[in-house]
Every structure is written in C-alpha cells, then in structure tokens.
Design a protein around this motif. Structure first.
Motif, PDB file in Angstrom:
ATOM      1  N   TRP A 192      19.749  -1.708  -0.724  1.00 49.02           N
ATOM      2  CA  TRP A 192      21.090  -1.097  -1.182  1.00 49.02           C
ATOM      3  C   TRP A 192      20.892   0.450  -0.863  1.00 49.02           C
ATOM      4  CZ3 TRP A 192      23.240  -0.696  -6.735  1.00 49.02           C
ATOM      5  CH2 TRP A 192      24.552  -0.318  -6.709  1.00 49.02           C
ATOM      6  N   ARG A 193      19.718   0.977  -1.408  1.00 52.97           N
ATOM      7  CA  ARG A 193      19.364   2.227  -0.885  1.00 52.97           C
ATOM      8  C   ARG A 193      19.442   2.677   0.527  1.00 52.97           C
ATOM      9  NH1 ARG A 193      15.964   2.894  -4.075  1.00 52.97           N
ATOM     10  NH2 ARG A 193      13.963   2.682  -2.991  1.00 52.97           N
ATOM     11  N   ASN A 194      18.792   1.977   1.327  1.00 48.58           N
ATOM     12  CA  ASN A 194      18.787   1.992   2.769  1.00 48.58           C
ATOM     13  C   ASN A 194      20.257   1.934   3.386  1.00 48.58           C
ATOM     14  OD1 ASN A 194      17.077   2.007   5.249  1.00 48.58           O
ATOM     15  ND2 ASN A 194      18.221   0.132   5.603  1.00 48.58           N
ATOM     16  N   ALA A 195      20.986   1.164   2.947  1.00 46.77           N
ATOM     17  CA  ALA A 195      22.453   0.699   3.385  1.00 46.77           C
ATOM     18  C   ALA A 195      23.119   2.317   2.908  1.00 46.77           C
ATOM     19  CB  ALA A 195      23.133  -0.253   2.474  1.00 46.77           C
ATOM     20  N   ILE A 196      22.882   2.817   1.702  1.00 47.29           N
ATOM     21  CA  ILE A 196      23.476   4.115   1.461  1.00 47.29           C
ATOM     22  C   ILE A 196      23.025   5.397   2.271  1.00 47.29           C
ATOM     23  CG2 ILE A 196      23.796   5.932  -0.354  1.00 47.29           C
ATOM     24  CD1 ILE A 196      23.441   3.544  -2.305  1.00 47.29           C
ATOM     25  N   ASP A 197      21.842   5.185   2.628  1.00 45.65           N
ATOM     26  CA  ASP A 197      21.293   6.130   3.323  1.00 45.65           C
ATOM     27  C   ASP A 197      21.601   6.210   4.812  1.00 45.65           C
ATOM     28  OD1 ASP A 197      20.090   7.248   0.961  1.00 45.65           O
ATOM     29  OD2 ASP A 197      18.121   6.347   1.395  1.00 45.65           O
ATOM     30  N   THR A 198      21.945   5.132   5.372  1.00 45.26           N
ATOM     31  CA  THR A 198      22.041   4.888   6.518  1.00 45.26           C
ATOM     32  C   THR A 198      23.698   4.877   7.054  1.00 45.26           C
ATOM     33  OG1 THR A 198      22.103   2.513   6.615  1.00 45.26           O
ATOM     34  CG2 THR A 198      19.953   3.763   7.212  1.00 45.26           C
ATOM     35  N   HIS A 199      24.462   4.886   5.890  1.00 45.55           N
ATOM     36  CA  HIS A 199      25.930   5.011   6.107  1.00 45.55           C
ATOM     37  C   HIS A 199      26.494   6.279   5.261  1.00 45.55           C
ATOM     38  CE1 HIS A 199      24.796   0.975   7.171  1.00 45.55           C
ATOM     39  NE2 HIS A 199      26.147   1.017   7.875  1.00 45.55           N
ATOM     40  N   PRO A 200      25.897   7.458   5.653  1.00 43.69           N
ATOM     41  CA  PRO A 200      26.468   8.702   4.727  1.00 43.69           C
ATOM     42  C   PRO A 200      28.002   8.931   4.914  1.00 43.69           C
ATOM     43  CG  PRO A 200      25.526   9.166   6.862  1.00 43.69           C
ATOM     44  CD  PRO A 200      25.410   7.903   6.994  1.00 43.69           C
ATOM     45  N   ASP A 201      28.784   8.422   5.605  1.00 48.32           N
ATOM     46  CA  ASP A 201      30.208   8.572   5.499  1.00 48.32           C
ATOM     47  C   ASP A 201      30.922   7.502   4.583  1.00 48.32           C
ATOM     48  OD1 ASP A 201      30.028  10.487   7.275  1.00 48.32           O
ATOM     49  OD2 ASP A 201      30.102   9.121   9.284  1.00 48.32           O
ATOM     50  N   ALA A 202      30.021   6.678   4.018  1.00 46.61           N
ATOM     51  CA  ALA A 202      30.835   5.693   3.189  1.00 46.61           C
ATOM     52  C   ALA A 202      31.182   6.489   1.973  1.00 46.61           C
ATOM     53  CB  ALA A 202      29.924   4.540   2.937  1.00 46.61           C
ATOM     54  N   GLY A 203      32.476   6.259   1.373  1.00 46.97           N
ATOM     55  CA  GLY A 203      32.884   7.152   0.261  1.00 46.97           C
ATOM     56  C   GLY A 203      32.647   6.489  -0.931  1.00 46.97           C
ATOM     57  N   PHE A 204      32.320   5.086  -1.099  1.00 46.57           N
ATOM     58  CA  PHE A 204      31.958   4.567  -2.322  1.00 46.57           C
ATOM     59  C   PHE A 204      30.562   3.750  -2.115  1.00 46.57           C
ATOM     60  CE2 PHE A 204      36.652   5.105  -2.118  1.00 46.57           C
ATOM     61  CZ  PHE A 204      36.701   5.650  -3.268  1.00 46.57           C
ATOM     62  N   ASP A 205      30.037   3.312  -3.287  1.00 43.65           N
ATOM     63  CA  ASP A 205      28.702   2.654  -3.123  1.00 43.65           C
ATOM     64  C   ASP A 205      29.067   1.157  -3.001  1.00 43.65           C
ATOM     65  OD1 ASP A 205      29.856   2.754  -5.671  1.00 43.65           O
ATOM     66  OD2 ASP A 205      28.066   2.563  -6.675  1.00 43.65           O
ATOM     67  N   GLN A 206      30.347   0.708  -3.194  1.00 46.52           N
ATOM     68  CA  GLN A 206      30.682  -0.839  -2.999  1.00 46.52           C
ATOM     69  C   GLN A 206      30.640  -0.939  -1.426  1.00 46.52           C
ATOM     70  OE1 GLN A 206      32.171   1.383  -4.981  1.00 46.52           O
ATOM     71  NE2 GLN A 206      33.404   0.704  -6.634  1.00 46.52           N
ATOM     72  N   ALA A 207      30.987  -0.068  -0.602  1.00 48.44           N
ATOM     73  CA  ALA A 207      30.887  -0.350   0.834  1.00 48.44           C
ATOM     74  C   ALA A 207      29.644  -0.424   1.223  1.00 48.44           C
ATOM     75  CB  ALA A 207      31.455   1.026   1.529  1.00 48.44           C
ATOM     76  N   SER A 208      28.690  -0.036   0.690  1.00 47.55           N
ATOM     77  CA  SER A 208      27.255  -0.147   1.006  1.00 47.55           C
ATOM     78  C   SER A 208      26.722  -1.435   0.575  1.00 47.55           C
ATOM     79  CB  SER A 208      26.373   0.838   0.465  1.00 47.55           C
ATOM     80  OG  SER A 208      26.392   1.141  -0.828  1.00 47.55           O
TER      81      SER A 208
END
Length: 401
Positions: free
Chosen positions: A289-305
């Motif tokens: 999950w953290r990797n998805a957050i870090d590699t998608h910095p333009d995602a406005g919400f953690d639900q997207a990751s």
C-alpha cells in the motif's frame, strides 16, 4: 512456502529482490532478514529449510486439490476491465467457501464475558494518527478516545502517532494511551499533490511505530480508526461479530488487511477510516500500500492507492478484504437523521461524521448535542462546550475544530 524454498536455494544478494512486483521479492527480503538475524544460513541448515518447505508445498497442493478444480474455470477470466469493487467481491466470495469448510459457523451477535474482554484487550490495540495544526488545536482526538473509553468500553492500549508538541497531550489521557512523536524522516517524505497524503501515509507505518514500543510487544491485532470517528457501542462486540463473519483471526497467516467498503463504490473499493491489521502478517500488505502511495503521488486520496493494490493482489502477496458496512458504520446525513438518533439513543458501533461531506448537512447546535450524547457527557461537561462544536471551511467543505 515456495518463497522459503527459493530462499534456501538462493545464492544471490537479497538486495536484488527489491521489487514489489516480482513473484517472490518481498517474501524473500523478509525471510533473508529474519534468517540472517537468527544465524540459520549455513548450507546444511538451508538444506533442511528447503526440505521442510517442499513438504509444506506438497501438503498444501493435496489439501486444496478440490479448490483447484473449482478455480480452473475462472482462471482464464480477463480482469483488465473489471472494476475494483467487482474484483474485490470476486476475491471475497472465492475465498469464503474454502474457509467455511474448515471453520464452523458461530452466532453473529453474542454477549461478551469479562474474561473475553480481558483477553481481547491483552492482544489488541487501537491506533490513531493526528496531524496538522487544526487537529492539535481542536479536540477530535480527545473525543475519539473518550468515545472508545465510554460507549466503546475499551480499556486497552491506544497508540497515537502525532506531529503535535509533546506537551500538547500531557495529562490529557489515561496511562494506557501512548503518544508517539512522528519521526522527522517520515514527516519530510512529502512529494504528493494532495498535502494530506503525507499524513495518510502513516497508516502504512503503524506496525513500524508499534515495534519501537516494548510496552506494546504483546499486541497482535491493530484496529486503526480515523480520529473523526466516534465509537457508539462496545467495541469488542463489533470486533467479535466481524471476526465471526469474516474469520479474521482464523486466516492461517494469510497476509491481509480489512476495511469497510467505501460509500462511493463507483470510484473506490474500500475506505481506510477503519482498518484491521495483524501485526505479524499484514506488513506485506502495508508495504504494498505504501509503495502504491509513493509511486502515485498525484492520487488525491489513499482509497485510490488501495484500488491499485487490489488490482495487483497476486504480485503484492496481499489480500485487501472488504467488510460489508451493514449497521457497523454510519455516516449521519443531516439534522433530521441525527435528531432521530439522539431521540432513540441507539448509536452504531462506529460513527464517521467529522471531516466528511456528510457533515456539511448538520448544524452546529445539533452536532454538539449529538456528540455530547454519544460521549455520555454529564451536565458539567456539557456546559464546558469542549466537544462537538464545529464550523465548515467554505473552501474545502470540511469540518474543522
């Protein structure tokens, strides 16, 4: 088991297995770290490990032979066009039948004895994060913990990660509330389009912070709550009911995390306001999950990751399990609904209201009355007007304190 066998036969540098999307990368890294620390890396011992792993693999294949036949018909499905919610439903139902063969059904709602409560609080902790000036200057954290202690009847450990000054919460809580200062390197990790994402990222670091506190060593299960959630009924009753329905504590070490399904299913599969984490097995899920957050910095919400992790479940070695909201979680929607709840005095286990779009529809007077009733405040506490008094930022349409 396959990862364990690969480790035993592997002669490469463990640092080469650094991809979250390689078949055995995360598992190999974890096994290398634990076995090197224990000294079990000599050729004879590694040969024994390889043999044991082979036995486990053979046993598992024979044990699940019937489910292989059932799943063969769906293995050729094209999942590229499947929505995150539909994919999640497929994962839940495909796993539910297999588990139900080995775990007997039990009553959904059952009275909890004092010994059960003591056992639950011995191996379970609540985790909260509180960041930013508005949180430090307000009382969202205090009222969340107060609801846990009163209506929630939870007397166990509560871990709070915050960037507020240490003196902010001195003398505010009982001795079972542990305040942890956020590490500077984690706060400075900020390359996100949405500023709040650097704070939401701390949800993926809960196990890491807990490992730094010896007092929390006995804790096996972590229940994360957003601080704008109030607990309206005994927490253990809800936890027990969820466990009975989803076999949460009987998943045989499967790396999983559990969240309620999102109220906006067309966009997001899960909502991260409430998370159930196993301290020993959920780290792969949190890492993914953290990797998805870090590699998608333009995602406005953690639900997207979270959607991203679900779509890559097999390469991430992780299962994100969706819980049906049912009557466990409510999003009060306007004055009339809250007034009805106040009159009936029937509060759901979790009430997610502050900092949400639903809060826009509630007047400050009704909100304060509602929060006072949920917190079971006495007359003198109500006269302080400390809790539940909120205003909306017109620019963000969010409640703030």
């Amino acid at each position: 088991a396959v990862s364990l066998a690969v480790f035993a036969l592997d002669k490469t540098d463990p640092n080469h297995h650094n991809s979250y999307f390689s078949p055995t990368g995360p598992a190999i890294m974890m096994i290398h770290k634990k076995f090197n620390k224990s000294g079990l890396t000599t050729p004879p011992l590694k040969a024994i490990v390889a043999l044991a792993a082979l036995v486990i693999v053979v046993f598992t294949i024979s044990f699940d032979a019937s489910s292989i036949t059932d799943s063969s018909n769906s293995s050729s499905l094209d999942l590229s066009s499947v929505s995150p919610r539909d994919l999640l439903e497929y994962q839940i139902h495909s796993n539910k039948d297999r588990l139900s063969k080995h775990i007997p059904n039990s009553p959904h709602h059952e009275e909890v004895s004092s010994s059960e409560k003591a056992k639950f609080e011995a191996d379970s902790a609540i985790a909260l994060i509180s960041f930013g000036k508005e949180a430090a200057n307000g009382t969202l954290l205090e009222q969340c913990i107060l609801s846990l202690r009163r209506r929630g009847e939870f007397d166990g450990k509560v871990m709070v990660i915050t960037d507020a000054p240490r003196e902010r919460y001195e003398g505010e809580f009982d001795e079972n509330v542990i305040i942890l200062k956020a590490k500077e390197e984690d706060i400075l990790y900020d390359h996100f389009t949405a500023p709040a994402m650097k704070y939401k990222r701390f949800k993926t670091l809960l196990i890491d912070y807990m490992d730094d506190v010896p007092e929390l060593d006995p804790i096996e299960w972590i229940y994360y709550l957003d601080i704008d959630i109030l607990v309206g009924s005994p927490f253990i009753t809800m936890a027990k009911a969820l466990n009975e329905k989803y076999y949460i504590r009987q998943r045989f070490g499967t790396p999983s995390v559990y969240m309620f399904k999102d109220p906006d299913p067309d966009k997001y599969a899960l909502n991260s306001g409430f998370i159930i984490i196993n301290r020993r097995t959920s780290d792969l899920c949190l890492d993914a999950w953290r990797n998805a957050i870090d590699t998608h910095p333009d995602a406005g919400f953690d639900q997207a990751s979270i959607n991203y992790v679900i779509e890559n479940e097999y390469s991430n070695h992780c299962k994100m399990v969706g819980l049906d909201v049912e009557d466990y979680l409510t999003y009060p929607n306007g004055d009339d609904e809250l007034i009805h709840v106040i009159f009936e005095k029937h509060f759901s286990p979790l009430i997610h209201i502050f900092n949400s779009c639903f809060a826009q529809k509630v007047s400050p007077e009704v909100m304060e009355k509602f929060v006072a009733d949920v917190l079971d405040l006495n007359d003198s506490e109500r006269e302080e007007h400390k809790y539940g008094k909120s205003v909306i930022h017109p620019s963000t349409a969010k409640w703030s304190r």
